[in-house]
Write an enzyme that holds these catalytic residues in place. Structure first.
Site, short mmCIF file in Angstrom:
data_model
loop_
_atom_site.label_atom_id
_atom_site.label_comp_id
_atom_site.label_asym_id
_atom_site.label_seq_id
_atom_site.Cartn_x
_atom_site.Cartn_y
_atom_site.Cartn_z
N CYS A 2 42.49 27.16 33.07
CA CYS A 2 41.53 26.64 32.11
C CYS A 2 40.39 25.97 32.86
O CYS A 2 40.42 25.80 34.07
CB CYS A 2 42.20 25.63 31.18
SG CYS A 2 43.74 26.20 30.46
N ARG A 27 36.92 31.88 34.70
CA ARG A 27 38.31 31.53 34.94
C ARG A 27 39.24 32.09 33.86
O ARG A 27 40.45 32.13 34.04
CB ARG A 27 38.46 30.00 34.99
CG ARG A 27 37.72 29.36 36.14
CD ARG A 27 37.68 27.85 36.01
NE ARG A 27 38.99 27.26 36.13
CZ ARG A 27 39.53 26.82 37.27
NH1 ARG A 27 38.85 26.93 38.40
NH2 ARG A 27 40.72 26.27 37.29
N TRP A 75 43.04 28.53 28.26
CA TRP A 75 43.77 29.79 28.39
C TRP A 75 45.19 29.51 27.90
O TRP A 75 45.91 28.72 28.50
CB TRP A 75 43.77 30.26 29.84
CG TRP A 75 44.27 31.65 30.08
CD1 TRP A 75 43.56 32.80 30.05
CD2 TRP A 75 45.61 32.02 30.42
NE1 TRP A 75 44.37 33.88 30.35
CE2 TRP A 75 45.63 33.42 30.58
CE3 TRP A 75 46.81 31.31 30.61
CZ2 TRP A 75 46.79 34.13 30.92
CZ3 TRP A 75 47.96 32.02 30.94
CH2 TRP A 75 47.94 33.41 31.09
N ASN A 101 44.53 20.84 32.14
CA ASN A 101 44.92 22.12 32.73
C ASN A 101 46.31 21.96 33.33
O ASN A 101 46.61 20.94 33.93
CB ASN A 101 43.96 22.51 33.86
CG ASN A 101 42.57 22.85 33.38
OD1 ASN A 101 42.34 22.99 32.18
ND2 ASN A 101 41.64 22.97 34.31
N GLY A 102 47.13 22.98 33.21
CA GLY A 102 48.46 22.93 33.78
C GLY A 102 49.54 23.07 32.73
O GLY A 102 49.28 23.49 31.59
N GLU A 485 46.13 48.69 44.88
CA GLU A 485 44.94 47.91 44.50
C GLU A 485 44.03 48.71 43.56
O GLU A 485 43.48 48.16 42.60
CB GLU A 485 44.18 47.48 45.76
CG GLU A 485 42.87 46.76 45.51
CD GLU A 485 43.02 45.46 44.76
OE1 GLU A 485 41.99 44.91 44.32
OE2 GLU A 485 44.16 44.97 44.59
N LYS A 489 43.06 47.48 39.80
CA LYS A 489 41.69 47.30 39.33
C LYS A 489 41.47 48.03 38.01
O LYS A 489 40.85 47.50 37.09
CB LYS A 489 40.69 47.81 40.37
CG LYS A 489 40.47 46.87 41.52
CD LYS A 489 39.77 45.59 41.07
CE LYS A 489 40.19 44.41 41.88
NZ LYS A 489 41.58 43.98 41.76
N GLU A 492 43.31 46.19 35.19
CA GLU A 492 42.72 44.89 34.86
C GLU A 492 41.51 45.01 33.96
O GLU A 492 41.37 44.24 33.00
CB GLU A 492 42.30 44.17 36.15
CG GLU A 492 43.44 43.58 36.95
CD GLU A 492 42.94 42.90 38.20
OE1 GLU A 492 43.36 41.75 38.44
OE2 GLU A 492 42.12 43.49 38.93
N HIS A 508 60.07 61.66 44.08
CA HIS A 508 61.30 60.95 43.69
C HIS A 508 61.16 60.33 42.31
O HIS A 508 61.71 59.25 42.04
CB HIS A 508 61.64 59.89 44.73
CG HIS A 508 61.92 60.46 46.08
ND1 HIS A 508 63.15 60.97 46.44
CD2 HIS A 508 61.11 60.64 47.16
CE1 HIS A 508 63.09 61.42 47.68
NE2 HIS A 508 61.87 61.23 48.14
N LYS A 607 40.91 33.92 36.31
CA LYS A 607 40.50 34.12 37.70
C LYS A 607 41.45 33.44 38.66
O LYS A 607 41.87 34.02 39.66
CB LYS A 607 39.07 33.58 37.89
CG LYS A 607 38.54 33.74 39.31
CD LYS A 607 38.43 35.20 39.69
CE LYS A 607 37.87 35.37 41.10
NZ LYS A 607 37.90 36.79 41.50
#
Length: 612
Positions: A2, A27, A75, A101-102, A485, A489, A492, A508, A607
Site C-alpha cells: 500500500c 505500488r 491493496w 501498511n502491513g 521470465e 511477463k 502479469e 515429459h 510493485k
C-alpha cells in the site's frame, strides 16, 4: 504494498496528499482516502473504493482545508476493496485517524478483546484494531505519541503507520516495523512522510529512512525520532539522487514501455566504473570481502522472489560455471521455513529491486542468524535490505514504476555477471577469458538498443497472437530462466495463461498441449545447446504448433520451420539472457495493450510486496 503519504507544515494539504498518492499508484491499490485536520480543529475523512480519480473528484466537489493530514492507497489483505475497508480508519468519536501498511498478526485476538469492551468495528480490516487501541490507551492529559507507543506494545506483525488526532493537533506520529516508511525533510517548517521516496520527491530530496522499531513525531517545528522502549535516536539524512522526471512517463504511453527502452542506459549505469578491461576483471566497491574471506566461501545461496528469482537462476548458472562454487537458488518465501543449510562458509545473496520485499528481508535475517555472510543486490538506495546486508551492489537503474519489472531484471543479471567475474578472477578464471567477458559486457547496451529497433515488428507479431488463450515458453541452459521470465511477463500484464519450461521437459508432459492454437516461444540463440533446441522446435512443428523463435543472427536450419523470427545479436553465453529477454518484454507489453489491459498497474498485483 500500500501507499502512505503525510504532511505537516504551512501549506494546504489536500492537493499535496492526492499528488503524493498518485506517485505511489505504481505500488498497486484498490481504494484510497485522506484525513485532514481542519482549521476548526476537527478531523475530516474522505475515502473511496477504486482509482484515485474517485477520491480526487470527491475532494473537488467538497474541498477540505487544512495544513496537516495523511493519505493512503490500499491493496486489500483483510476484507474486500470497499469504502468501509479503505483507509484512513478512525476512532469511534472521530478524533483519531490512522493509515497502515502491513499485516497485524494478532488482529483477531485484539478485535475480540476490544469488542468485549464495547468497541463497535466498522470494517473488516486488521488496521481498525490499531486505531481503537490508540484510543483506548490514550493516557489522561497525554500526547498522541504516548498513545501510539502504548498501542504498538500490544501489536504483533508488520506495520508502517501514520496517525493524526484532533486531541493533539498539528502533529503526525509515524512508526514502522517490517513495512517501509521514510520522512521527507522540507524547508520552511514542513515535514512529510511516505512509504517510499516517490511520495515526497516533488517537495524535498532529503529523506530519513526509519528502522524497524522506530517511531517519529512530526510537527511544524521539525521532527524527532525514537525507538520503542529505548527513547530518542538519531537517523541519518540521505539525499535522493534521482529527480521528478525519473518517475514521469517522458512521452511514452506507459511506464513499462519507457522502462524497457531505458535498458541501454540502465545497463551502462550498473556497469559504470566497474569494468577493468586490462585486468579482465570487475571492481565492486560495495563488496568488502577480503581474499581470505573469498577463499573461505564453499557454497553460495541466492534467494529472491518473482522476477528477481529468475535473475537468481541465471546467476546460479554464471557462478557455478565461472567460479566452480556450488550454488543453489531458493524462493525467499520458503527459505526460513525449511531449516536451510547455511553456515559461516556460506555466502547468501539476496536480490530485490525495492530492497523492501518482506519475504526476502526475512530470508536475509534468517541467513544472518545461522552465521552466513549476506550480500545484497538492490536498486533502492537506503532500503532496508541495503542497510541490513553485510555488503552489496547497487543497481543504479533509477526508479522502476511499472509493476512488471523490466530494467531492474536486466540490471540484476548484469550485476550478477559482474560479481561472478569479480569472484572468478580471484579463483580460477584466466585473464583472457576475463577480458572476453568484459568486452561482452561493454557491448551489451548498444546490442539492447539494436533489439529495441524491432519494436514495430514485435507489435505486429503481437497482433497475430493477442487472442491466444495460452502460451508456452521454452529454453535450455541459460535460457530456461528467460523462458520463465517471458511467461511471467505475459501473465502479469495481459492475463494470458503462460508457462515456461526447460525445452527438453516438453516431452515429459507439456507436449500434450501442443496443437494449431498453441503459440510456443523458443529461446534459440546459437550456443552449446542450439542443435538440441532445433530438435525441440521440430517436435512442436510436427504437432502443428505455432513457433516464435528468438535466434541470434543466422539460423539457416530453421528458415522453413519457424513461423516467426525475432533476431538478436550474439554475445557471451552467460550474458545472452539480457538480450533474449528484451523481445519477450516487448511482446508481453504489446499483447497487453492490444487487449486493453492496464500494463502499469495489473490487477491484483503490487510493485513491492511488503507483507508475507
Amino acid at each position: 504494498m500500500c501507499g502512505i503519504v503525510g504532511y505537516v507544515g504551512p501549506r494546504q494539504v489536500s492537493e499535496l496528499l492526492v499528488d503524493g498518492l498518485r506517485r505511489l499508484e505504481y505500488r498497486g491499490y484498490d481504494s484510497a482516502g485522506v484525513t485532514i485536520l481542519g482549521p476548526d480543529g476537527m478531523l475530516r475523512t474522505v475515502k473511496r473504493a477504486g482509482k484515485l480519480d474517485e477520491l480526487d473528484r470527491a475532494l473537488t466537489e467538497e474541498p477540505i482545508h487544512g495544513t496537516c493530514g495523511i493519505g493512503h492507497t490500499r491493496w486489500a489483505t483483510h476484507g474486500p476493496p470497499t469504502r468501509d475497508n479503505a483507509h484512513p480508519h478512525t476512532s469511534a468519536d472521530g478524533t483519531i485517524a490512522l493509515v497502515h501498511n502491513g499485516i497485524i498478526e494478532n488482529a483477531g485476538t485484539l478485535r475480540t478483546m476490544l469488542q468485549s469492551e464495547g468497541v463497535v468495528f466498522r470494517s473488516e480490516t486488521d488496521t481498525e484494531v490499531v486505531v481503537h487501541l490508540v484510543d483506548r490507551l490514550w493516557p489522561a492529559g497525554g500526547r498522541l505519541e504516548d498513545a501510539v507507543a502504548a498501542a504498538l506494545e500490544q501489536v504483533i506483525g508488520a506495520y508502517g503507520i501514520a496517525v493524526v488526532s484532533s486531541r493533539d493537533p498539528d502533529k503526525l506520529v509515524v512508526a514502522r516495523n517490517g513495512s517501509p516508511l521514510l520522512l521527507g525533510v522540507g524547508n520552511g517548517g514542513e515535514v512529510l512522510v511516505g512509504s517510499d521516496a516517490a511520495a515526497v520527491i516533488a517537495h524535498t530530496r532529503n529523506v530519513v529512512y526509519l528502522d524497524d522499531g522506530d517511531y517519529a513525531v512530526l510537527t511544524p517545528d521539525g521532527y524527532q525520532t525514537f525507538q520503542l522502549r529505548e527513547g530518542p535516536v538519531q537517523r541519518q539524512v540521505h539525499r535522493v539522487t534521482w529527480d521528478l522526471e525519473a518517475i514521469e512517463k517522458g512521452g511514452f504511453e506507459h511506464f513499462m514501455l519507457k522502462e524497457i527502452f531505458e535498458q541501454p542506459n540502465s545497463l551502462r549505469d550498473v556497469m559504470r566504473g566497474r569494468l577493468l578491461e586490462e585486468e579482465g576483471a570487475a571492481r565492486l566497491g560495495g563488496v568488502t570481502l577480503s581474499d581470505g574471506d573469498l577463499d573461505g566461501v564453499e557454497r553460495i545461496v541466492l534467494t529472491a522472489c518473482g522476477t528477481s528469482w529468475h535473475s537468481a537462476l541465471i546467476g546460479e548458472y554464471m557462478l557455478e560455471e565461472l567460479t566452480r562454487i556450488p550454488t543453489k537458488v531458493e524462493y525467499a518465501s520458503e527459505f526460513r521455513y525449511k531449516n536451510p543449510v547455511v553456515d559461516d562458509k556460506t555466502l547468501v545473496i539476496v536480490i530485490s529491486q525495492s530492497g523492501e520485499t518482506a519475504d526476502t528481508l526475512a530470508a536475509l535475517r534468517e541467513a544472518k542468524t545461522r552465521g552466513g555472510r549476506v550480500m545484497g543486490i538492490v536498486n533502492t538506495v537506503g532500503s532496508t535490505i541495503a542497510r541490513e546486508t553485510d555488503f552489496g551492489v547497487y543497481l543504479h537503474a533509477g526508479p522502476e514504476i511499472g509493476v512488471a519489472s523490466t530494467k531492474a531484471f536486466t540490471s540484476q543479471v548484469a550485476a550478477l555477471a559482474l560479481f561472478a567475474l569479480y569472484l572468478a578472477r580471484r579463483r580460477n578464471l584466466s585473464i583472457l577469458e576475463g577480458r572476453r567477458l568484459v568486452a561482452a559486457l561493454r557491448a551489451l547496451p548498444d546490442q539492447v538498443a539494436s533489439i529495441l529497433e524491432q519494436n514495430d515488428q514485435i507489435r505486429e507479431l503481437a497482433k497475430v497472437y493477442q487472442d491466444a488463450p495460452n502460451f508456452l515458453y521454452l529454453g535450455r541452459g541459460y535460457q530456461f530462466p528467460v523462458a520463465l521470465e517471458g511467461a511471467l511477463k505475459l501473465k502479469e500484464v495481459s492475463y494470458i495463461h503462460a508457462e515456461g519450461y526447460p525445452a527438453a521437459e516438453m516431452k515429459h508432459g507439456p507436449i500434450a498441449l501442443i496443437d494449431e492454437n498453441m503459440p510456443v516461444v523458443f529461446l534459440a540463440p546459437r550456443d552449446g545447446v542450439y542443435h538440441k533446441i532445433v530438435s525441440n522446435i521440430e517436435e512442436v512443428k510436427a504437432r502443428d504448433g505455432k513457433v516464435i523463435a528468438v535466434v541470434s543472427n543466422g539460423a539457416p536450419e530453421l528458415q522453413n520451420v519457424v513461423d516467426h523470427f525475432i533476431r538478436i545479436p550474439e554475445t557471451h553465453p552467460a550474458l545472452q539472457p539480457i538480450l533474449t529477454v528484451v523481445p519477450l518484454q516487448l511482446l508481453a507489453y504489446h499483447v497487453a495493450v492490444l487487449r486493453g489491459c492496464d500494463v502499469d498497474q495489473p490487477r491484483n498485483l503490487a510493485k513491492s510486496v511488503t507483507v508475507e
